[in-house]
Design an enzyme around this catalytic site. Structure first.
Site, PDB file in Angstrom:
ATOM      1  N   TYR A 114      97.062  55.938   2.188  1.00  0.00           N
ATOM      2  CA  TYR A 114      96.372  55.118   1.183  1.00  0.00           C
ATOM      3  C   TYR A 114      97.192  53.915   0.723  1.00  0.00           C
ATOM      4  CZ  TYR A 114      93.376  53.792  -2.730  1.00  0.00           C
ATOM      5  OH  TYR A 114      92.574  53.095  -3.579  1.00  0.00           O
ATOM      6  N   ARG A 166      93.741  58.783   9.407  1.00  0.00           N
ATOM      7  CA  ARG A 166      93.645  59.358   8.066  1.00  0.00           C
ATOM      8  C   ARG A 166      94.500  58.602   7.048  1.00  0.00           C
ATOM      9  NH1 ARG A 166      91.251  64.261   7.288  1.00  0.00           N
ATOM     10  NH2 ARG A 166      90.609  65.409   9.148  1.00  0.00           N
ATOM     11  N   LYS A 204     104.534  64.859  15.419  1.00  0.00           N
ATOM     12  CA  LYS A 204     103.160  65.178  15.783  1.00  0.00           C
ATOM     13  C   LYS A 204     102.434  63.841  15.862  1.00  0.00           C
ATOM     14  CE  LYS A 204      98.928  67.429  14.165  1.00  0.00           C
ATOM     15  NZ  LYS A 204      98.252  68.150  13.047  1.00  0.00           N
ATOM     16  N   THR A 260      96.429  69.389   7.366  1.00  0.00           N
ATOM     17  CA  THR A 260      95.123  68.782   7.083  1.00  0.00           C
ATOM     18  C   THR A 260      93.997  69.781   7.281  1.00  0.00           C
ATOM     19  OG1 THR A 260      95.994  66.681   7.894  1.00  0.00           O
ATOM     20  CG2 THR A 260      93.615  66.844   7.634  1.00  0.00           C
ATOM     21  N   ILE A 295      99.912  70.700  18.218  1.00  0.00           N
ATOM     22  CA  ILE A 295      99.531  71.390  16.984  1.00  0.00           C
ATOM     23  C   ILE A 295      98.016  71.315  16.958  1.00  0.00           C
ATOM     24  CG2 ILE A 295      99.597  71.376  14.470  1.00  0.00           C
ATOM     25  CD1 ILE A 295     102.449  70.325  14.649  1.00  0.00           C
ATOM     26  N   TYR A 333     104.615  63.198  11.097  1.00  0.00           N
ATOM     27  CA  TYR A 333     103.200  63.299  11.455  1.00  0.00           C
ATOM     28  C   TYR A 333     102.564  61.920  11.333  1.00  0.00           C
ATOM     29  CZ  TYR A 333      98.343  65.081  11.316  1.00  0.00           C
ATOM     30  OH  TYR A 333      97.014  65.324  11.556  1.00  0.00           O
TER      31      TYR A 333
END
Length: 297
Positions: free
Chosen positions: A111, A142, A166, A48, A208, A137
């Site tokens: 989304y 997001r 993550k 990202t 990370i 992840y």
């Protein structure tokens, strides 16, 4: 379970741009060397923080090739490969060249807002499409959907190449649930600089990091101290950076860390739309903290 050493601090590498918004490969090379020479444990390319959605497929391939050659085996390289079309991700994993890549970081589908079963089936297809180690992840802020501890543990138990997660849900209880019930060799990695220290005390293996782009030596030291059980000294470093970490994300990521790298002389302060540089008011607060940290610029 497939083994890959992802303990310690990985850095989610930014993509530096020139004034014309083309990729600044000279700056990218210097930044990679800066990271490695200051003690990071691995690099994450095209995550990202790299503004990956704004990059063309040609640019992505150029960055991968450049990064792999520049790293030259000095640290592991983790590549971001994810999306909200399972078929597209699977085809990429089957057809692209992953020479020099040590693991894949794959974000939960965004989304579409799939169910937990949909998330499971998505990652099942990914796990079956590659022999590379996979880092899940989870970043609901997001993606619009949280991958529950139950789904994470299901994937960790059923697929040998699903080696880590993550976790950036911000839900300490959920993360602790994963740590408590995970397979022995499955790794929980912080996806949030601000909670890395407390998460390590619960059993996470590192982070990370975004702030690691600018402070690889200091933040990797904090992670290392915490992993070695030296919580008192790790906590001191953690507290030095908490306010700065908060400011990095006020105007979106990677605007904050790019502004710091700019004043440090590594990059131009350029982002690609829809992202824009951090506001002057935010940067003035950042600059004040940089002065307190004795950052030279």
């Amino acid at each position: 379970m497939i083994q890959v050493n992802l303990k310690g601090m990985g850095v989610a590498l930014i993509t530096p741009f020139k004034e014309d918004e083309s990729i600044d490969f000279e700056a990218l090379g210097k930044l990679i060397d800066f990271q490695i020479n200051n003690g990071i444990d691995y690099l994450v390319v095209l995550g990202t923080t790299a503004e990956t959605p704004t990059l063309s497929e040609t640019e992505k391939k150029q960055i991968i090739q450049f990064a792999v050659e520049r790293v030259n085996g000095r640290v592991p390289v983790v590549l971001g490969v994810g999306g909200n079309s399972t078929k597209s991700v699977v085809e990429k994993l089957k057809n692209d060249d992953f020479t020099g890549i040590d693991a894949i970081l794959s974000v939960a589908p965004y989304y579409n807002k799939p169910t937990q079963e949909g998330i499971y089936q998505h990652f099942k297809a990914i796990a079956q499409a590659t022999k590379l180690p996979i880092v899940l992840y989870n970043v609901p802020g997001r993606t619009g959907v949280n991958m529950t501890a139950e789904t994470t543990l299901r994937l960790a138990r059923e697929f040998d190449n699903v080696v880590a997660i993550k976790e950036a849900s911000g839900n300490i209880t959920q993360m602790d649930d994963i740590i408590k019930n995970k397979p022995k060799d499955f790794l929980v990695i912080s996806g949030d600089d601000g909670i890395t220290f407390p998460l390590i005390t619960l059993g996470a293996v590192g982070v990370i990091s975004v702030i690691g782009n600018a402070f690889p030596k200091e933040f990797s030291k904090m992670v290392r101290l915490a992993l070695n059980g030296d919580y008192a000294n790790a906590l001191q470093i953690h507290h030095r950076f908490t306010e700065l970490i908060d400011l990095l994300f006020v105007d979106g990521n990677p605007a904050g860390v790019k502004s710091i790298l700019h004043v440090m002389g590594y990059i131009e302060n350029r982002l690609r739309l829809p992202l824009v540089p951090t506001r002057i008011t935010t940067f003035e607060k950042i600059r004040k903290i940089l002065e307190e940290l004795n950052v030279k610029y």
